[in-house]
Design a protein around this motif. Sequence first.
Motif, short mmCIF file in Angstrom:
data_model
loop_
_atom_site.label_atom_id
_atom_site.label_comp_id
_atom_site.label_asym_id
_atom_site.label_seq_id
_atom_site.Cartn_x
_atom_site.Cartn_y
_atom_site.Cartn_z
N LEU A 154 58.33 86.41 43.67
CA LEU A 154 57.67 85.84 44.85
C LEU A 154 58.54 84.80 45.54
O LEU A 154 58.50 84.65 46.76
CB LEU A 154 56.33 85.23 44.45
CG LEU A 154 55.25 86.22 44.00
CD1 LEU A 154 54.07 85.48 43.38
CD2 LEU A 154 54.78 87.08 45.17
N LEU A 155 59.33 84.07 44.75
CA LEU A 155 60.24 83.07 45.30
C LEU A 155 61.55 83.69 45.79
O LEU A 155 62.39 82.99 46.38
CB LEU A 155 60.55 82.01 44.23
CG LEU A 155 59.39 81.10 43.82
CD1 LEU A 155 59.71 80.37 42.52
CD2 LEU A 155 59.06 80.10 44.92
N GLU A 156 61.71 85.00 45.52
CA GLU A 156 62.92 85.74 45.88
C GLU A 156 64.16 85.10 45.24
O GLU A 156 65.24 85.06 45.82
CB GLU A 156 63.08 85.85 47.40
CG GLU A 156 61.93 86.62 48.05
CD GLU A 156 62.11 86.80 49.54
OE1 GLU A 156 63.05 86.21 50.11
OE2 GLU A 156 61.31 87.54 50.16
N GLU A 157 63.99 84.62 44.01
CA GLU A 157 65.08 83.99 43.26
C GLU A 157 65.54 84.97 42.18
O GLU A 157 65.32 84.77 40.98
CB GLU A 157 64.62 82.67 42.66
CG GLU A 157 64.28 81.62 43.72
CD GLU A 157 63.83 80.30 43.11
OE1 GLU A 157 63.63 80.22 41.88
OE2 GLU A 157 63.66 79.32 43.88
N TYR A 158 66.20 86.04 42.61
CA TYR A 158 66.53 87.11 41.68
C TYR A 158 67.68 86.74 40.74
O TYR A 158 67.67 87.15 39.57
CB TYR A 158 66.87 88.38 42.47
CG TYR A 158 65.75 88.78 43.40
CD1 TYR A 158 64.50 89.12 42.89
CD2 TYR A 158 65.92 88.78 44.79
CE1 TYR A 158 63.45 89.47 43.72
CE2 TYR A 158 64.88 89.14 45.63
CZ TYR A 158 63.65 89.47 45.10
OH TYR A 158 62.60 89.79 45.94
N ASP A 159 68.64 85.99 41.23
CA ASP A 159 69.73 85.56 40.35
C ASP A 159 69.20 84.61 39.28
O ASP A 159 69.60 84.70 38.11
CB ASP A 159 70.83 84.86 41.16
CG ASP A 159 71.59 85.84 42.05
OD1 ASP A 159 71.63 87.04 41.71
OD2 ASP A 159 72.14 85.40 43.07
N GLU A 160 68.28 83.73 39.68
CA GLU A 160 67.68 82.81 38.72
C GLU A 160 66.83 83.58 37.70
O GLU A 160 66.81 83.23 36.51
CB GLU A 160 66.81 81.77 39.44
CG GLU A 160 67.59 80.77 40.27
CD GLU A 160 67.95 81.28 41.66
OE1 GLU A 160 67.75 82.50 41.93
OE2 GLU A 160 68.42 80.47 42.47
N ALA A 161 66.16 84.62 38.17
CA ALA A 161 65.37 85.46 37.27
C ALA A 161 66.27 86.12 36.23
O ALA A 161 65.94 86.16 35.03
CB ALA A 161 64.62 86.53 38.06
N LEU A 162 67.41 86.60 36.68
CA LEU A 162 68.34 87.25 35.76
C LEU A 162 68.90 86.24 34.75
O LEU A 162 69.00 86.55 33.55
CB LEU A 162 69.48 87.91 36.54
CG LEU A 162 70.47 88.72 35.71
CD1 LEU A 162 69.77 89.80 34.91
CD2 LEU A 162 71.55 89.33 36.61
N MET A 187 67.24 96.54 37.98
CA MET A 187 66.83 97.59 38.91
C MET A 187 66.66 97.02 40.32
O MET A 187 67.11 97.61 41.31
CB MET A 187 65.51 98.21 38.42
CG MET A 187 65.02 99.39 39.24
SD MET A 187 66.02 100.86 39.04
CE MET A 187 64.99 102.08 39.87
N LEU A 188 66.03 95.86 40.42
CA LEU A 188 65.86 95.22 41.72
C LEU A 188 67.21 94.90 42.37
O LEU A 188 67.37 95.00 43.59
CB LEU A 188 65.06 93.92 41.57
CG LEU A 188 63.54 94.05 41.47
CD1 LEU A 188 62.93 92.69 41.12
CD2 LEU A 188 62.95 94.55 42.78
N LEU A 189 68.17 94.53 41.52
CA LEU A 189 69.51 94.19 42.02
C LEU A 189 70.39 95.43 42.20
O LEU A 189 71.57 95.30 42.55
CB LEU A 189 70.18 93.21 41.06
CG LEU A 189 69.49 91.84 40.93
CD1 LEU A 189 70.12 91.03 39.79
CD2 LEU A 189 69.56 91.07 42.24
N GLU A 190 69.81 96.61 41.93
CA GLU A 190 70.51 97.90 42.04
C GLU A 190 71.72 97.97 41.11
O GLU A 190 72.71 98.63 41.40
CB GLU A 190 70.92 98.17 43.49
CG GLU A 190 69.72 98.29 44.43
CD GLU A 190 70.10 98.64 45.85
OE1 GLU A 190 71.31 98.72 46.15
OE2 GLU A 190 69.19 98.85 46.67
N ARG A 191 71.60 97.32 39.98
CA ARG A 191 72.63 97.39 38.94
C ARG A 191 72.11 98.36 37.87
O ARG A 191 71.65 97.98 36.79
CB ARG A 191 72.90 95.99 38.39
CG ARG A 191 73.55 95.09 39.44
CD ARG A 191 73.53 93.61 39.09
NE ARG A 191 74.27 93.28 37.89
CZ ARG A 191 74.50 92.03 37.48
NH1 ARG A 191 74.08 91.01 38.23
NH2 ARG A 191 75.16 91.80 36.36
#
Length: 287
Positions: A154-162, A187-191
């Motif tokens: 929801l915060l769009e903090e995908y790097d932090e999530a990883l 998957m979200l990061l298309e890796r």
Amino acid sequence: MLFFDSEEFELITDHYLEHGNMNAAKKAIEIGLEQHPSSIEIKLYLVEIYLIENKLEQASDLLDMLYELDKSNENIYLQKASVYARKNAREKAIKLYKYALNYTDDPAEIWFNIGSEYMMMDKYKEALDAFIKCIKIDSEHYPALHNIMYSYDLLEEYDEALDFIKNFTKANPYNAEAWKLKGEVYMLLERYEEAITAYDFALLCEPKFVGALLEKGKVLEALGRYEDAIANYLLTLKLEDPSTYALIRAGKCYEKLNQYEKALDLYSRSIAIDTLLDKAWIAIIDL
């Protein structure tokens, strides 16, 4: 009439509430208070009845009375917080949950409740902080773990999530659910290849983990590895009751391989499970 200890009435009431037998629970509370009129714990079960019946004012009045009798009872704070939450007075609920932290033996669950209240207020950063405090206390609190990843989303903090889930799987290498969540972030990061590796680790921890098999199937499908994806989808059908999702996804993969009869068979099986399933009917029409 037989005489029971107050703790026995608590167990009896709890049993009836767990099985949804409200009338029996009320009767147990009534008899319990006749024999133990000063029991705060039995009265707290009456509060629970009021909450179930949405009698918020009666619950609130009784809790105010109990609070004057025992200001260090964790359950009084928790129930008062629940009343405020039901009234959408979430800041007050959070304040009471935080008070309860001073008296509890289970702070993880209270931090989870605090996080849930912040989520309802769309305060995702505060919610994330609360859920992280929960998971630091109880690394197997899977609802908190899921909500941490949802908050990052929801915060769009995908790097932090990883970063978070990497550290978590490092500290908890046998946690299958965490490896699955790690795969979902990749998957979200298309890796995609890293996602597959994460799902493989989840399946090493828990070989019959249907959720990881489905997610791995999705990645393989995205990579065009349709036969491998089919194998994952169909394996789930052997591990639990067939899901229409797995049947339809496997059917779509068969279509990509031009194996239309096999696709039709799977779509038909999904309709046998749910005759009103639009996706299956549309897939058959489009064959």
